[in-house]
Design a protein around this motif. Structure first.
Motif, short mmCIF file in Angstrom:
data_model
loop_
_atom_site.label_atom_id
_atom_site.label_comp_id
_atom_site.label_asym_id
_atom_site.label_seq_id
_atom_site.Cartn_x
_atom_site.Cartn_y
_atom_site.Cartn_z
N GLU A 102 -36.92 -1.08 -5.84
CA GLU A 102 -36.15 -1.81 -4.82
C GLU A 102 -37.04 -2.71 -3.96
O GLU A 102 -38.22 -2.83 -4.22
N HIS A 124 -30.43 -1.55 -8.49
CA HIS A 124 -29.89 -0.24 -8.86
C HIS A 124 -29.01 0.36 -7.77
O HIS A 124 -28.32 1.33 -8.02
N TRP A 125 -29.10 -0.19 -6.57
CA TRP A 125 -28.37 0.43 -5.45
C TRP A 125 -27.23 -0.45 -4.98
O TRP A 125 -27.16 -1.62 -5.29
N ASP A 126 -26.37 0.18 -4.18
CA ASP A 126 -25.35 -0.60 -3.48
C ASP A 126 -26.01 -1.20 -2.25
O ASP A 126 -26.48 -0.46 -1.38
N LEU A 127 -26.04 -2.52 -2.18
CA LEU A 127 -26.84 -3.16 -1.12
C LEU A 127 -26.02 -3.67 0.04
O LEU A 127 -26.56 -4.20 1.00
N HIS A 130 -27.16 -2.62 3.27
CA HIS A 130 -28.58 -2.87 3.56
C HIS A 130 -28.90 -4.36 3.46
O HIS A 130 -29.80 -4.75 2.72
N GLN A 152 -21.18 -4.19 -8.01
CA GLN A 152 -22.44 -4.08 -7.26
C GLN A 152 -22.96 -5.46 -6.89
O GLN A 152 -23.38 -5.72 -5.76
N TRP A 283 -19.21 6.41 -1.64
CA TRP A 283 -19.89 5.11 -1.61
C TRP A 283 -19.40 4.29 -2.79
O TRP A 283 -18.65 4.80 -3.63
N GLU A 285 -20.13 3.30 -5.94
CA GLU A 285 -21.08 3.67 -7.01
C GLU A 285 -21.57 2.41 -7.71
O GLU A 285 -20.77 1.65 -8.27
N PRO A 286 -22.89 2.15 -7.71
CA PRO A 286 -23.35 0.88 -8.27
C PRO A 286 -23.33 0.82 -9.80
O PRO A 286 -22.88 -0.17 -10.38
#
Ligand code: UDP
Length: 374
Positions: A102, A124-127, A130, A152, A283, A285-286
């Motif tokens: 990341e 890879h993440w849900d951004l 962030h 995502q 959340w 899910e990405p």
């Protein structure tokens, strides 16, 4: 083409049991190499995945450090990345960097300068929560970005989307059926497979299990703790606090059980034997590796329709989706109306490693031949 695949310093590749990014890399690399891509893997010393070359700074995975304060997490990531950067400065045989680490990884790759190879960074993440993580990112002109699902990518900060080359869904070697062997008959339980963490919603699943009367198994680590026996009651990290405060009160060892991390055949049999894999997500899910794995093992996915779930699960055919928490429990009880053979056929069609690798080779070629040559 020679690709430096940066899997980060957190776990070896393949990981033993839980491992998000590391599982993705372990799935992607073998079919990439079959397609003729040479792979230099940047990971930790204990990584055993067959590759053309292994680069490592840390002898073993630094997963435990992820629960430390953010600046210390970044310190570990940076030490690993400085090793990668040093290697890249010393050699000129790398055609492309495929980075999975990341923000820090992206910043480092971007900072390599105009002589560095072009890079593809996989999110890879849900951004969405962030937006500052990648604040002001311009890729230094050398980096393109892909997501692991359309949803995502749509939620990613604009600075990233501006450099996007699309999305590639996750895959699993289980989808090829190469490892097909007799699986246990479906038991009467539902399963939540994944890190015990607020986003995965184990507290909601456990509450519904008691309220609606179904047996639920929770498999996965709590922070760095893989086994129930290892988890201290005063463990001071966010996932342990979540487990102790929100999940443990429902874990009675009968209706709801937490069995810690499972891996290998034990994991596959546990998934194959479940009536359904439950995803009471809190959340977006990405990418949902657990989703494609469940389908490949002939287990329908019953889920809140968040993040990538509607892209991966064909509602009514390979699983059941809803926006409503109470309806989720009713659907869980009706999961046996989904045919396991349909789940496996869909996984074999859409979620094989070969298919994922072909998509990545397309992106590598696009980046190398068009984006940076124009
Ligand atoms: N996993 C596992 N054993 C466990 C829990 C999870 O092997 O006890 C694996 C799971 O099968 C999947 C990965 O860890 O391959 C988790 O990836 P996913 O995308 O589902 O979740 P993430 O943690 O990356 O959000």
């Amino acid at each position: 083409m020679k690709v430096l695949m940066n899997a980060g310093p957190w776990l070896p590749v393949p990981p033993r049991g839980y491992g998000g990014i590391e599982n993705v890399v372990a799935t992607l690399v073998p079919p990439l190499r079959e397609l003729g891509v040479e792979v230099v893997l940047a990971s930790v010393g204990t990584s055993a995945l067959p590759v053309d070359e292994l680069l490592s700074v840390y002898p073993d995975g630094q997963f435990g450090a992820l629960q430390r304060p953010y600046n210390q997490v970044c310190g570990v990531a940076q030490a690993h990345l400085h090793g990668v950067v040093r290697a890249l400065r010393e050699r000129d045989d790398i055609d492309l960097v495929h980075d999975h680490v990341e923000a820090v990884g992206l910043a480092t790759v971007a900072a390599l300068g105009p002589d560095a190879p072009p890079a593809l960074h996989t999110l890879h993440w849900d951004l969405a929560k962030h937006p500052d993580l990648y604040g002001g990112f311009d890729g230094g002109g050398r980096v393109r970005v892909n997501g692991v699902s359309a949803s995502q990518l749509a939620r990613a900060p604009e600075a990233l989307r501006a450099h996007s080359v699309g999305h590639v869904h996750l895959a699993t070697p289980l989808a090829t059926g190469a490892d097909r062997r007799p699986r246990p008959a479906k038991g009467g339980y539902l399963l939540i497979l994944g890190r015990i963490t607020p986003g995965k919603g184990q507290d909601l699943g456990a509450r519904l299990a008691h309220q609606y009367g179904f047996d639920l198994i929770l498999a996965g680590p709590v922070g760095p703790y893989r086994d129930p026996a290892d988890l201290p009651s005063d463990a001071d990290n966010p996932d342990a606090r979540y487990f102790h405060e929100k999940v443990a009160p429902h874990v009675d060892g009968q209706r709801v059980r937490w069995i810690g991390t499972v891996h290998g055949q034990e994991r596959d049999d546990l998934v194959a034997g479940a009536k359904a894999v439950l995803a009471p997500l809190r959340w977006e899910e990405p990418g949902g590796t657990f989703v494609v794995e469940s389908l490949a093992l002939g287990t329908p996915v019953v889920a809140l329709a968040r993040g990538c779930l509607p892209e991966l699960v064909d509602d009514g055919h390979t699983g059941l989706l809803t926006d409503d928490e109470d309806e989720l429990a009713e659907l869980a009880l009706a999961a046996d109306k989904i045919d396991p053979a349909d789940c496996m056929a869909e996984a074999a069609r859409r979620f094989t490693p070969a298919r994922m690798a072909m998509r990545y080779v397309e992106l590598y070629s696009l980046i190398r031949d068009h984006v940076f040559m124009s």
